[in-house]
Enzyme design. Sequence first.
Site, PDB file in Angstrom:
ATOM      1  CD  GLU A  72      -2.943   1.244   2.247  1.00  0.00           C
ATOM      2  OE1 GLU A  72      -3.052   0.261   3.016  1.00  0.00           O
ATOM      3  OE2 GLU A  72      -3.692   2.234   2.285  1.00  0.00           O
ATOM      4  CD  GLU A  97       1.901   8.154   5.162  1.00  0.00           C
ATOM      5  OE1 GLU A  97       0.988   7.785   4.421  1.00  0.00           O
ATOM      6  OE2 GLU A  97       2.483   9.261   5.014  1.00  0.00           O
ATOM      7  CG  ASP A 131       9.827   8.116  -2.008  1.00  0.00           C
ATOM      8  OD1 ASP A 131       8.900   7.491  -2.555  1.00  0.00           O
ATOM      9  OD2 ASP A 131      10.312   9.160  -2.464  1.00  0.00           O
ATOM     10  CG  ASP A 153      -0.215  13.752  -0.894  1.00  0.00           C
ATOM     11  OD1 ASP A 153      -1.150  13.814  -0.086  1.00  0.00           O
ATOM     12  OD2 ASP A 153       0.929  13.381  -0.593  1.00  0.00           O
ATOM     13  CE  LYS A 157      -1.835  26.098  -6.888  1.00  0.00           C
ATOM     14  NZ  LYS A 157      -1.088  26.794  -5.854  1.00  0.00           N
ATOM     15  CG  ASP A 189     -10.885  13.188  -2.884  1.00  0.00           C
ATOM     16  OD1 ASP A 189      -9.753  12.671  -2.904  1.00  0.00           O
ATOM     17  OD2 ASP A 189     -11.119  14.295  -2.347  1.00  0.00           O
ATOM     18  NE  ARG A 224      -7.959  11.234   9.674  1.00  0.00           N
ATOM     19  CZ  ARG A 224      -6.891  12.000   9.812  1.00  0.00           C
ATOM     20  NH1 ARG A 224      -5.715  11.546   9.469  1.00  0.00           N
ATOM     21  NH2 ARG A 224      -6.998  13.190  10.326  1.00  0.00           N
ATOM     22  CD  GLU A 226     -13.911   5.444   0.482  1.00  0.00           C
ATOM     23  OE1 GLU A 226     -13.514   4.794   1.477  1.00  0.00           O
ATOM     24  OE2 GLU A 226     -14.443   4.925  -0.494  1.00  0.00           O
TER      25      GLU A 226
END
Length: 244
Positions: A72, A97, A131, A153, A157, A189, A224, A226
């Site tokens: 993940e 993470e 990473d 993330d 832009k 999203d 979270r 979502e």
Amino acid sequence: MGEDRSGAGPEGGLPPLKPPPDRLYGRARGYKLRARQQKLLDIALPRLAFAPDLASGPLCAFSPRPSKLWVEVGAGSGEHAAAQIAAHAEAGLIACEVFENGICSLLSRLVPEGGEATASLPGNLRLWADDARALLRLLPESSVDLLFLLFPDPWPKARHAKRRFVHPVLLPVVARVLKPGAEWRVASDDPTYQAWVNEVMGTQSLFDMLQHTRERPPGWPPTRYETKALREGRTPVYWNLRRR
Ligand SMILES: C[S@@+](CC[C@H](N)C(=O)[O-])C[C@H]1O[C@@H](n2cnc3c(N)ncnc32)[C@H](O)[C@@H]1O
């Protein structure tokens, strides 16, 4: 004129393929850690850290040895990872993470206060507190059965498009570690990222798009971000890709 937020090039196609630099743009540190959080990082994290043993293979990092390897990317607070390992004893999941507070939230789900050194820990979960791209470069070719990228993330832009995890230059890195036929789940999203994923996936030949839906598919535990998106009226899209 408003800023182009899509990341598309001047002809509407993808921008020139400049490799995304291997530096992190998100936050790795938040507020000063509380004593409990520091203990989780200092004592509990090393007990769960994924330490690749290249000679024996990644499955040997779990106990007992699972039959499948799942990864993940950007596990956040770990609710999805926790639900998946509870439901799938046959899989060993490496949750990646980089944000310290996220890693602490994930660990605090698993480790009761005071049990940082002694509490029994799930044998089918390992953490990569670094990473995710470095992990993907380190794992053997065709070693991963399922990869999750849930609500990454979005970097909406256009000038930040190179920071997006779904990126033409990173697709071969992801494809290399996935077994032929392995699944890649992506959800977002963010409308700019949604259009971007469709565009990037529409112009590559490494993955088949099996599904592309606005209904969370069965077997995808909520995350979270979502929950936050739905509360704020944004509709996620869920992609199911298959390595050719
Ligand atoms: C928007 S959050 C989503 C978290 C979680 N997947 C969810 O849906 O609630 C994205 C997470 O990815 C992490 N992240 C971003 N780039 C990463 C990378 N290259 N390797 C590991 N984690 C990364 C960030 O620190 C952040 O916690």
